[in-house]
Write a protein that holds these residues in place. Sequence first.
Motif, short mmCIF file in Angstrom:
data_model
loop_
_atom_site.label_atom_id
_atom_site.label_comp_id
_atom_site.label_asym_id
_atom_site.label_seq_id
_atom_site.Cartn_x
_atom_site.Cartn_y
_atom_site.Cartn_z
N LEU A 63 12.78 3.97 -10.84
CA LEU A 63 13.34 4.03 -9.49
C LEU A 63 13.60 2.63 -8.94
N VAL A 64 14.74 2.47 -8.31
CA VAL A 64 15.14 1.18 -7.74
C VAL A 64 15.47 1.38 -6.26
N PRO A 65 14.93 0.52 -5.39
CA PRO A 65 15.26 0.64 -3.96
C PRO A 65 16.78 0.55 -3.75
N SER A 81 0.83 -1.21 0.00
CA SER A 81 0.00 0.00 0.00
C SER A 81 0.86 1.26 0.00
N THR A 82 0.37 2.28 -0.66
CA THR A 82 1.04 3.58 -0.65
C THR A 82 0.26 4.56 0.23
N TYR A 129 17.46 9.30 -3.46
CA TYR A 129 16.49 10.22 -2.87
C TYR A 129 15.53 9.45 -1.96
N GLU A 130 14.80 10.21 -1.14
CA GLU A 130 13.69 9.65 -0.39
C GLU A 130 12.54 9.40 -1.37
N ARG A 131 12.00 8.18 -1.38
CA ARG A 131 11.01 7.80 -2.39
C ARG A 131 9.82 8.76 -2.44
N PRO A 175 14.92 4.84 0.77
CA PRO A 175 15.77 5.40 -0.28
C PRO A 175 15.64 4.66 -1.62
N VAL A 176 15.58 5.43 -2.70
CA VAL A 176 15.57 4.86 -4.05
C VAL A 176 16.66 5.56 -4.87
N ILE A 177 17.21 4.82 -5.82
CA ILE A 177 18.27 5.37 -6.65
C ILE A 177 17.77 5.53 -8.09
N THR A 178 18.18 6.60 -8.73
CA THR A 178 17.77 6.89 -10.10
C THR A 178 18.82 6.36 -11.08
N PRO A 179 18.50 6.28 -12.37
CA PRO A 179 19.49 5.85 -13.37
C PRO A 179 20.74 6.74 -13.37
N SER A 180 20.60 7.98 -12.88
CA SER A 180 21.74 8.89 -12.82
C SER A 180 22.67 8.58 -11.65
#
Length: 279
Positions: free
Chosen positions: A254-256, A115-116, A226-228, A217-222
């Motif tokens: 976005l990837v955890p 759930s979000t 960031y905080e999701r 935390p999630v990481i971007t392709p760059s």
Amino acid sequence: MAASGGGVAQQAELRRIEGNACFKKARLGAAIDCYTEAIALCPDVAVYWMNRALCHFKRKEWAKVEEDSRRALALDDSLVKGHYLLGCALLDKEEFALAIKEFEKALNLLKSSSSTDKMAEDIWQVLAKAKYLDWEKHSTERVWRIQSLKEACESALQEHHFLSGTLVEDSDGSSNEYSEQIKLLAEVFSKATLADTPVDVPDYLCCQITFEIFRDPVITPSGVTYERAVLLEHLDKVGNFDPVTREPLKEHQLVPNLAINEAVQAYLKEHSWAYRLNC
């Protein structure tokens, strides 16, 4: 009998609906009356107890919140709001460890349901508060015990050197064995209190937008973490691009960041004072 039972359940549900309408209008007393009637008709329906607990929560009637939320959870332990409300009641009683367990149960239930729910933020806030207050309480006790032990050791050391005749400084004014041992003792006890001494949280454990310690935390392709929730809000309200690199970015990319998440959990385990918000 079946029809009668069905009629009772229907009446109880009507009272719940009426109670919900009163709750939305902030008529808490009337809402409580409606939920109480629903409970009297069907005491085995968890949501009636939980809804009444929520009314008591709005009134900050913590004993009643605890009682009703416990009754609700006894009927259905999967109620996220039930664990949240019970945690808040326990937090008010300063039963921090028990409150933390309830908040963690609520968060785990949200995660398992994928759930979000925006309630996750509310739960995190009170969980962080409970963990910080729990640290503060035990930290004060630890610091007091350490200081008492330090004074006892200094007193014993002084007595030992007095009886040995080695308490005074050497004739040339240089430090003797006693003064060196006192310095060493001070260093030992200083290190013992380091874990309870708040410092700045390392930058790599904090979001570059909020400057708060990471929760999800999630990481971007760059390659930026960031905080999701904050990043999703940026993508929704500002635009589909990375806030730092300005590269195009979509939610599905976005990837955890599991490594950072583990680092945060390890850091918080050793430094519970970091649960303070705005690191």
